[in-house]
Motif scaffolding. Structure first.
Motif, short mmCIF file in Angstrom:
data_model
loop_
_atom_site.label_atom_id
_atom_site.label_comp_id
_atom_site.label_asym_id
_atom_site.label_seq_id
_atom_site.Cartn_x
_atom_site.Cartn_y
_atom_site.Cartn_z
N THR A 107 0.88 -1.17 0.00
CA THR A 107 0.00 0.00 0.00
C THR A 107 0.91 1.22 0.00
OG1 THR A 107 -0.02 0.16 2.40
CG2 THR A 107 -1.76 -1.20 1.39
N SER A 109 0.92 3.46 2.17
CA SER A 109 1.37 3.60 3.56
C SER A 109 2.57 2.71 3.84
CB SER A 109 0.24 3.24 4.54
OG SER A 109 -0.80 4.17 4.45
N ALA A 112 5.54 4.19 2.12
CA ALA A 112 6.00 5.37 2.85
C ALA A 112 6.79 4.97 4.09
CB ALA A 112 4.81 6.26 3.23
N LYS A 113 6.32 3.96 4.80
CA LYS A 113 7.05 3.51 5.99
C LYS A 113 8.42 2.96 5.61
CE LYS A 113 6.62 0.92 10.25
NZ LYS A 113 7.36 1.88 11.02
N ASN A 118 7.88 6.73 7.71
CA ASN A 118 6.64 7.08 8.38
C ASN A 118 5.47 6.77 7.44
OD1 ASN A 118 4.38 8.35 9.52
ND2 ASN A 118 5.53 10.16 10.17
N ALA A 119 4.61 5.84 7.85
CA ALA A 119 3.47 5.44 7.02
C ALA A 119 2.53 6.59 6.73
CB ALA A 119 2.71 4.30 7.69
N ASN A 120 2.46 7.57 7.64
CA ASN A 120 1.56 8.70 7.45
C ASN A 120 2.01 9.65 6.35
OD1 ASN A 120 -0.23 7.87 9.46
ND2 ASN A 120 1.01 8.83 11.05
N ARG A 121 3.17 9.43 5.78
CA ARG A 121 3.66 10.27 4.69
C ARG A 121 3.25 9.74 3.30
NH1 ARG A 121 9.84 11.71 5.58
NH2 ARG A 121 9.34 13.09 3.84
N TYR A 122 2.30 8.81 3.28
CA TYR A 122 1.89 8.20 2.01
C TYR A 122 1.37 9.22 1.01
CZ TYR A 122 -3.08 8.47 3.19
OH TYR A 122 -4.33 8.93 3.48
N MET A 123 0.74 10.30 1.49
CA MET A 123 0.21 11.31 0.56
C MET A 123 1.34 12.05 -0.16
SD MET A 123 -2.98 11.15 0.11
CE MET A 123 -3.40 12.68 -0.68
N GLU A 124 2.52 12.13 0.43
CA GLU A 124 3.66 12.74 -0.25
C GLU A 124 4.03 11.91 -1.48
OE1 GLU A 124 7.04 13.82 2.30
OE2 GLU A 124 5.63 13.83 3.99
#
Length: 150
Positions: A107, A109, A112-113, A118-124
């Motif tokens: 995914t 996420s 990104a992790k 950091n999984a929360n940076r997936y939108m970047e």
């Protein structure tokens, strides 16, 4: 000059069947035209970039207006069924791009992790791959993604 490997049998199907493409004497020219149309359809500025197809390898010469545009053009032509490699000139204003190949079950996420810590940076990652990505949940195994470097 950079060389990136792609999953040859993943991505958008632009060339028709493998047999049809191999039989046509003007196959390379037809593939080049299909790739140019794909880049244009995505709205990427490739006016100073030439696309040449040699078998399952795409060679990009010239430089896009920005390093980001250069990376997106590499991905736009590489994430196509039938393309195994993309060779492109390095953009003089940037370090070598960082790409990630999506694996089964990934995914944004998880990517990104693994790549940004950091999984929360997936939108970047999603934003860095527009317009090739239309939704954060629509990625597929074998697809290569840009990883933003900040």
């Amino acid at each position: 000059m950079g060389l990136w490997s792609f999953v040859k049998d993943a991505g958008a199907s632009l060339f028709g069947s493998e047999a049809e493409a191999a039989e046509a004497p003007e196959a390379a020219a037809a593939k080049e035209e299909a790739l140019k149309k794909e880049v244009a359809k995505l709205g990427l500025d490739a006016k100073d970039v030439q696309i040449k197809v040699e078998g399952d390898k795409v060679k990009l010469t010239g430089k896009a207006s920005t390093p980001e545009a250069q990376e997106k053009i590499i991905l736009a032509v590489g994430n196509v069924d039938g393309v195994a490699e993309v060779e492109a000139e390095d953009h003089p204003d940037a370090p070598a791009p960082v790409f990630h190949t999506v694996k089964k079950g990934d995914t944004l996420s998880a990517v990104a992790k693994a790549t940004l810590g950091n999984a929360n940076r997936y939108m970047e990652i999603f934003e860095a791959n527009k317009p090739m990505l239309s939704h954060p949940d629509k990625i597929y195994p074998g697809q290569m993604l840009r990883i933003p470097q900040k």
